[in-house]
Design an enzyme around this catalytic site. Structure first.
Site, PDB file in Angstrom:
ATOM      1  N   HIS A 113      30.138  34.378  36.064  1.00 53.39           N
ATOM      2  CA  HIS A 113      29.547  35.081  36.931  1.00 53.39           C
ATOM      3  C   HIS A 113      29.846  34.574  38.191  1.00 53.39           C
ATOM      4  CE1 HIS A 113      26.748  37.020  39.805  1.00 53.39           C
ATOM      5  NE2 HIS A 113      26.725  38.082  38.730  1.00 53.39           N
ATOM      6  N   GLU A 172      34.078  42.511  38.530  1.00 53.88           N
ATOM      7  CA  GLU A 172      33.042  42.607  40.063  1.00 53.88           C
ATOM      8  C   GLU A 172      33.902  41.950  41.248  1.00 53.88           C
ATOM      9  OE1 GLU A 172      28.594  42.183  38.784  1.00 53.88           O
ATOM     10  OE2 GLU A 172      29.676  39.995  38.727  1.00 53.88           O
TER      11      GLU A 172
END
Length: 223
Positions: free
Chosen positions: A92, A140
């Site tokens: 992430h 993302e």
């Protein structure tokens, strides 16, 4: 397969203590009547208690690449698995990994039977990660995370290019997009671009009416 709605609790205070059980039970309840599969990414310390309260899949927000042994303070894949995790989120933007570390961590996860949901920041990285054969890749844009500006509507061409680039190389990897996803229109846009679902966080964790928000995100017209 059902489209995926993955909710990352991060370390928001709204997901601490008994709050995490409450949100998880809401997700579990809503998922039973939704055409979406809802998966929750929780803190490692909460996996055991939450996985025993719900039927939906629970994943860890991170694991480390270490083998069992003298590794104080690391997150062991076997421990996460034994405590009820279905998989793990990796790389992430708030917990980036060097590629060689990511590769080793992904291998460790596969060895113990954890599904791997790997985040990438651009298409070049997505192509590189796809060679490792993760279970899912989540595209993302770091600049849009928690911004309220959805990647699926702000950068649709980029999301479509991501989908096309990976599908040419692997038809089995689940493709997700995240960053700024806030409502059902954002989710519908993501699915319309060819993704299998979305990864989001603050839209739910910061919502005043979490039941309504989770319901709206997982109930789209035509699905």
């Amino acid at each position: 397969m059902k489209p995926l709605l993955i909710i990352n609790y991060k370390t928001y205070k709204e997901g601490l203590g008994e709050n995490d059980i409450g949100i998880s039970k809401l997700c579990d309840e809503i998922a039973r009547k939704s055409k979406f599969e809802i998966i929750i990414a929780v803190q490692v310390s909460d996996i055991y208690k939450i996985s025993r309260e719900v039927s939906i899949k629970v994943i860890a927000q991170h694991i480390d690449s270490v083998e069992p042994g003298a590794n104080t303070g690391y997150i062991l894949a076997e421990d996460v698995k034994e405590n009820g995790a279905y998989g793990t989120l990796l790389n992430h933007s708030e917990r980036r990994l060097d590629f060689e570390v990511l590769k080793k961590t992904l291998e460790r996860a596969k060895k113990v039977g954890l599904r791997t949901f790997v985040c990438v920041k651009n298409i070049k990285e997505a192509i590189k990660v796809a060679r490792l054969k993760p279970y899912a890749i989540a595209y993302e844009d770091p600049k849009l995370i928690s911004s309220g500006i959805p990647i699926s509507r702000a950068k649709p061409r980029s999301v479509k290019s991501f989908v096309d680039a990976i599908r040419k190389r692997d038809k089995n990897i689940i493709l997700l997009c995240g960053a700024g996803i806030s409502n059902s229109l954002d989710v519908a846009s993501a699915l319309g671009l060819g993704t299998n679902g979305v990864l989001l966080s603050s839209a739910v964790m910061k919502a005043k009416d979490k039941r309504k928000t989770i319901y709206d995100l997982s109930h789209l017209n035509g699905i």
